[in-house]
Design a protein around this motif. Structure first.
Motif, PDB file in Angstrom:
ATOM      1  N   PHE A  35       0.833  -1.004  -0.375  1.00  0.00           N
ATOM      2  CA  PHE A  35       0.127   0.358   0.277  1.00  0.00           C
ATOM      3  C   PHE A  35       0.829   1.081   0.078  1.00  0.00           C
ATOM      4  N   LYS A  36       0.458   2.600  -0.613  1.00  0.00           N
ATOM      5  CA  LYS A  36       0.877   3.469  -0.549  1.00  0.00           C
ATOM      6  C   LYS A  36       0.179   3.943   0.955  1.00  0.00           C
ATOM      7  N   TYR A  37       0.854   5.449   1.231  1.00  0.00           N
ATOM      8  CA  TYR A  37       1.129   6.009   2.905  1.00  0.00           C
ATOM      9  C   TYR A  37       1.081   7.119   2.193  1.00  0.00           C
ATOM     10  N   GLY A  41      -3.313  14.126   4.433  1.00  0.00           N
ATOM     11  CA  GLY A  41      -3.962  14.505   2.827  1.00  0.00           C
ATOM     12  C   GLY A  41      -2.532  14.680   1.827  1.00  0.00           C
ATOM     13  N   LYS A  42      -0.989  14.006   2.442  1.00  0.00           N
ATOM     14  CA  LYS A  42      -0.682  14.400   1.361  1.00  0.00           C
ATOM     15  C   LYS A  42       0.290  13.013   1.168  1.00  0.00           C
ATOM     16  N   ALA A  43       0.822  12.466   0.213  1.00  0.00           N
ATOM     17  CA  ALA A  43       1.708  11.382  -0.197  1.00  0.00           C
ATOM     18  C   ALA A  43       2.820  11.628   1.292  1.00  0.00           C
ATOM     19  N   TRP A  44       2.919  10.126   1.357  1.00  0.00           N
ATOM     20  CA  TRP A  44       4.094  10.401   2.524  1.00  0.00           C
ATOM     21  C   TRP A  44       4.648   8.645   2.363  1.00  0.00           C
ATOM     22  N   SER A  45       5.931   9.254   2.437  1.00  0.00           N
ATOM     23  CA  SER A  45       7.261   7.454   1.666  1.00  0.00           C
ATOM     24  C   SER A  45       7.591   7.585   3.175  1.00  0.00           C
ATOM     25  N   LYS A  65       4.553   4.874  14.632  1.00  0.00           N
ATOM     26  CA  LYS A  65       4.969   6.062  15.718  1.00  0.00           C
ATOM     27  C   LYS A  65       6.107   7.800  14.702  1.00  0.00           C
ATOM     28  N   GLU A  66       6.332   6.908  13.535  1.00  0.00           N
ATOM     29  CA  GLU A  66       6.718   8.543  13.606  1.00  0.00           C
ATOM     30  C   GLU A  66       5.560   9.188  12.616  1.00  0.00           C
TER      31      GLU A  66
END
Length: 206
Positions: A35-37, A41-45, A65-66
């Protein structure tokens, strides 16, 4: 979508508050989900992948945690997962502290009711390097400016980013509270040309 099957030992359920107690469980099968995170509301790597087990999704501790800025530590010896602030406050001097143009002093001109305090010397740029070791949720600093107004800057030394900048008026005591989840080292900078700045031993982690 390709999925990889793995075998994992489920030892804890993540919650966003308090302390969870866990015990070792039999190994069970899970499937890694690619899955992508999306964070706020913003793409997160993030490299951590969700795992699907019996219809339930589990996220890696470090990912949670992050993303949430919530401290999560696992104590294998006691069989507990600590989430958020610790109940017992830990004085900053109980952990490693390094100094640049600053030092511990027992000079009663600065200590007041305390045996010793951290003194950042006036006319020099001073740094106090605190090392919480990424095991605490919050940092509380009790500071006072002596002789002259002073500016204090606090940075996450791991990522070299500023957390807070604070102007402290002469002979005024301030309390600074910061979220330091995941941080191994925090730098407290006292800018040059201010007064002497004292950090009191009541400063603590939690």
């Amino acid at each position: 979508m390709k999925k990889r099957k793995i075998v994992i030992a489920m030892t804890a359920l993540l919650m966003l508050g308090g302390t969870a107690v866990y015990a070792a469980a039999p190994q069970i099968k899970g499937t890694i989900q690619n899955f992508k995170y999306v964070l706020n509301g913003k793409a997160w790597s993030n490299s951590g992948k969700p795992i699907l087990v019996n219809g339930q999704y589990y996220l890696p501790v470090n990912t949670v945690k992050e993303a949430t800025k919530t401290n999560i530590t696992i104590d294998k010896a006691k069989g507990t997962v600590h989430i958020g602030e610790k109940l017992k406050e830990t004085p900053i001097l109980n952990e490693e502290v390094n100094y640049y143009n600053a030092a511990l002093t027992r000079d009663d001109a600065y200590t007041g009711d305390f045996k010793e305090v951290i003194l950042a010397k006036k006319a020099y740029s001073s740094s106090i390097y605190l090392k919480p070791g990424a095991i605490y949720q919050s940092l509380v600093l009790d500071v006072s400016a002596i002789d002259k107004d002073s500016t204090i800057i606090i940075k996450n030394r791991d990522k070299k980013e500023e957390l807070k900048s604070l102007f402290v008026s002469k002979e005024t005591q301030e309390q600074i509270e910061l979220n330091i989840s995941g941080m191994k080292e925090v730098e407290v900078i006292v800018e040059a040309n201010g007064g002497n700045v004292v950090i009191y031993p009541t400063s603590h982690y939690k």
